[in-house]
Motif scaffolding. Sequence first.
Motif, mmCIF file in Angstrom:
data_model
loop_
_atom_site.group_PDB
_atom_site.id
_atom_site.type_symbol
_atom_site.label_atom_id
_atom_site.label_comp_id
_atom_site.label_asym_id
_atom_site.label_seq_id
_atom_site.Cartn_x
_atom_site.Cartn_y
_atom_site.Cartn_z
ATOM 1 N N ILE A 135 17.484 -0.771 -6.087
ATOM 2 C CA ILE A 135 18.478 -0.003 -6.841
ATOM 3 C C ILE A 135 18.602 1.390 -6.222
ATOM 4 C CG2 ILE A 135 19.050 1.030 -9.062
ATOM 5 C CD1 ILE A 135 17.581 -1.215 -10.439
ATOM 6 N N ILE A 136 19.833 1.767 -5.876
ATOM 7 C CA ILE A 136 20.119 3.105 -5.379
ATOM 8 C C ILE A 136 21.234 3.692 -6.238
ATOM 9 C CG2 ILE A 136 20.886 4.509 -3.437
ATOM 10 C CD1 ILE A 136 18.200 3.279 -2.935
ATOM 11 N N GLY A 137 20.939 4.794 -6.917
ATOM 12 C CA GLY A 137 21.943 5.413 -7.763
ATOM 13 C C GLY A 137 21.652 6.877 -8.010
ATOM 14 N N LEU A 180 15.199 -12.026 -11.318
ATOM 15 C CA LEU A 180 14.773 -10.778 -10.696
ATOM 16 C C LEU A 180 15.184 -9.615 -11.591
ATOM 17 C CD1 LEU A 180 15.749 -11.336 -6.953
ATOM 18 C CD2 LEU A 180 13.490 -11.539 -7.991
ATOM 19 N N LYS A 181 14.289 -8.650 -11.765
ATOM 20 C CA LYS A 181 14.566 -7.524 -12.651
ATOM 21 C C LYS A 181 13.922 -6.262 -12.109
ATOM 22 C CE LYS A 181 14.355 -6.056 -17.505
ATOM 23 N NZ LYS A 181 13.919 -6.414 -18.881
ATOM 24 N N ALA A 182 14.645 -5.147 -12.220
ATOM 25 C CA ALA A 182 14.127 -3.847 -11.793
ATOM 26 C C ALA A 182 14.745 -2.779 -12.685
ATOM 27 C CB ALA A 182 14.455 -3.583 -10.331
ATOM 28 N N ALA A 183 14.073 -1.633 -12.788
ATOM 29 C CA ALA A 183 14.552 -0.570 -13.668
ATOM 30 C C ALA A 183 14.132 0.783 -13.130
ATOM 31 C CB ALA A 183 14.012 -0.766 -15.087
ATOM 32 N N GLY A 184 14.902 1.800 -13.499
ATOM 33 C CA GLY A 184 14.580 3.170 -13.118
ATOM 34 C C GLY A 184 15.077 4.136 -14.168
ATOM 35 N N ASN A 201 12.787 7.596 18.468
ATOM 36 C CA ASN A 201 11.616 8.210 19.087
ATOM 37 C C ASN A 201 10.413 7.277 18.903
ATOM 38 O OD1 ASN A 201 9.514 9.758 20.018
ATOM 39 N ND2 ASN A 201 9.826 11.460 18.599
ATOM 40 N N PRO A 202 9.949 6.616 19.977
ATOM 41 C CA PRO A 202 8.847 5.656 19.831
ATOM 42 C C PRO A 202 7.518 6.301 19.465
ATOM 43 C CG PRO A 202 9.336 6.020 22.149
ATOM 44 C CD PRO A 202 10.397 6.740 21.368
ATOM 45 N N PHE A 203 7.414 7.634 19.625
ATOM 46 C CA PHE A 203 6.157 8.321 19.341
ATOM 47 C C PHE A 203 6.143 8.972 17.962
ATOM 48 C CE2 PHE A 203 6.876 8.496 23.957
ATOM 49 C CZ PHE A 203 5.770 7.781 24.381
ATOM 50 N N ALA A 204 7.263 8.912 17.247
ATOM 51 C CA ALA A 204 7.331 9.529 15.917
ATOM 52 C C ALA A 204 6.604 8.670 14.896
ATOM 53 C CB ALA A 204 8.787 9.704 15.503
ATOM 54 N N GLU A 205 5.959 9.333 13.949
ATOM 55 C CA GLU A 205 5.284 8.605 12.887
ATOM 56 C C GLU A 205 6.311 8.013 11.930
ATOM 57 O OE1 GLU A 205 2.442 10.962 10.883
ATOM 58 O OE2 GLU A 205 1.268 11.433 12.672
ATOM 59 N N PRO A 206 6.069 6.801 11.442
ATOM 60 C CA PRO A 206 7.026 6.190 10.514
ATOM 61 C C PRO A 206 7.119 6.986 9.213
ATOM 62 C CG PRO A 206 4.980 4.917 10.603
ATOM 63 C CD PRO A 206 4.906 5.940 11.703
ATOM 64 N N VAL A 207 8.331 7.053 8.673
ATOM 65 C CA VAL A 207 8.577 7.781 7.428
ATOM 66 C C VAL A 207 8.871 6.769 6.328
ATOM 67 C CG1 VAL A 207 10.014 9.484 6.259
ATOM 68 C CG2 VAL A 207 9.497 9.742 8.700
ATOM 69 N N LEU A 208 8.063 6.766 5.297
ATOM 70 C CA LEU A 208 8.253 5.856 4.176
ATOM 71 C C LEU A 208 9.141 6.506 3.128
ATOM 72 C CD1 LEU A 208 4.615 4.460 3.718
ATOM 73 C CD2 LEU A 208 6.535 3.418 4.941
ATOM 74 N N LEU A 209 10.104 5.740 2.621
ATOM 75 C CA LEU A 209 10.980 6.252 1.585
ATOM 76 C C LEU A 209 10.277 6.173 0.231
ATOM 77 C CD1 LEU A 209 14.418 4.674 2.583
ATOM 78 C CD2 LEU A 209 13.626 7.012 2.971
ATOM 79 N N PRO A 210 10.318 7.241 -0.564
ATOM 80 C CA PRO A 210 9.707 7.193 -1.891
ATOM 81 C C PRO A 210 10.387 6.142 -2.765
ATOM 82 C CG PRO A 210 10.230 9.446 -1.243
ATOM 83 C CD PRO A 210 10.888 8.554 -0.245
ATOM 84 N N ASN A 211 9.631 5.586 -3.687
ATOM 85 C CA ASN A 211 10.158 4.551 -4.579
ATOM 86 C C ASN A 211 9.993 4.984 -6.028
ATOM 87 O OD1 ASN A 211 11.101 2.045 -5.562
ATOM 88 N ND2 ASN A 211 9.003 1.315 -5.779
ATOM 89 N N THR A 212 11.091 4.966 -6.796
ATOM 90 C CA THR A 212 11.036 5.335 -8.207
ATOM 91 C C THR A 212 11.466 4.185 -9.113
ATOM 92 O OG1 THR A 212 13.329 6.172 -8.264
ATOM 93 C CG2 THR A 212 11.602 7.711 -7.572
ATOM 94 N N GLU A 269 10.804 0.622 -10.998
ATOM 95 C CA GLU A 269 9.787 -0.299 -11.508
ATOM 96 C C GLU A 269 10.231 -1.745 -11.278
ATOM 97 O OE1 GLU A 269 8.840 0.444 -15.533
ATOM 98 O OE2 GLU A 269 8.388 2.581 -15.240
ATOM 99 N N GLY A 270 9.326 -2.535 -10.702
ATOM 100 C CA GLY A 270 9.636 -3.928 -10.440
ATOM 101 C C GLY A 270 10.511 -4.148 -9.232
ATOM 102 N N GLY A 271 10.823 -3.094 -8.501
ATOM 103 C CA GLY A 271 11.670 -3.217 -7.318
ATOM 104 C C GLY A 271 11.480 -2.031 -6.402
ATOM 105 N N LEU A 272 12.515 -1.691 -5.657
ATOM 106 C CA LEU A 272 12.475 -0.583 -4.709
ATOM 107 C C LEU A 272 13.723 0.267 -4.882
ATOM 108 C CD1 LEU A 272 11.371 -2.588 -1.529
ATOM 109 C CD2 LEU A 272 9.898 -1.188 -2.982
#
Length: 311
Positions: free
Chosen positions: A39-41, A122-126, A279-290, A292-295
């Motif tokens: 869910i993106i909103g 499938l169910k998710a909420a934010g 950039n192959p030498f850059a550290e991976p950046v993880l997207l924050p997740n808010t 519940e039950g999904g991403l």
Amino acid sequence: MKRIYTVFLLLGLLVTGCENMRQEIEPAGLDHVAKKLVIIGFISPQDTIIAIKVTATRPVMDENYATNYGTVKNAKVILATGNRSVQLTYNGKFDYYQADPKKFPLRVGESYQVTAQTPEGLKAAGSCTIPQPARLQHMRLDSVEDANRQKKYFVRYYWEDTPQSSDYYQTSGLFTYAKPCPSCKGDAGSKPKPETTPVVFEPLGQTGTLMTDKARDGKVLESCRGFLNQGAITQSLSDKYSFSSTYDRALVKGTLLHVDEAYYHYHQALELQKKSDGNPFAEPVLLPNTIEGGLGCFAGYYQSSLTVTFR
């Protein structure tokens, strides 16, 4: 013969080392990760439409991985606050779920919950809360000399921060201008056609458009420099032209977003991802997740705009 033997011996050791480093991974040995909703909103009282994007992840070892992910078109998406709720409808043109804010107004300080559920279960909420108003008060025009001794114009935004709270902001803007047209003066009905370009904010540390009130709580805040028509209109310092002689008409529509913490950290991670892309030498950046039950991320913001004509 000894040299040739030595070479073959070294090659044999290298091949053996590579064989030892290689590992065969059986699909059965991988943990199965179930498909999840994404869910993106981002919602605001100033929005002309409430839009929520719902997609699905690509499960590990899914035999139908090529088609079993992407936009979800059959979900039931509900946005609620207190005793009010609305079901969003799917817009096939833009691939998002939408609602009319005139029928479901968004209000400052209220908390909102979004839920998405598919017929497959499938169910998710934010949830998020709309921040308090932060109003863009004024803009200042200035210029700077670059390495090639060319003059570039920029603006800065100014606004007052809310005291005794952690606040997060994002800036954006549009620059609309028309170049001088000497031949148009004789024709009363002819005017130079205006052009519009985005205001390009320089980076502050790792991010450019995002800011916090850290160390300046409750004070007047200043944005980064937002360059106007970057790379297109520059002046040599030897030129006698001023801003008013460079542009026949020029105005900036500045926008300030007072965003919640989830919005800030999510878009901060997006900006860092863009900078490390390729950039192959850059550290991976993880997207924050808010969610519940999904991403994903569901967040709120308050938008303030100010239009200034510069001469």
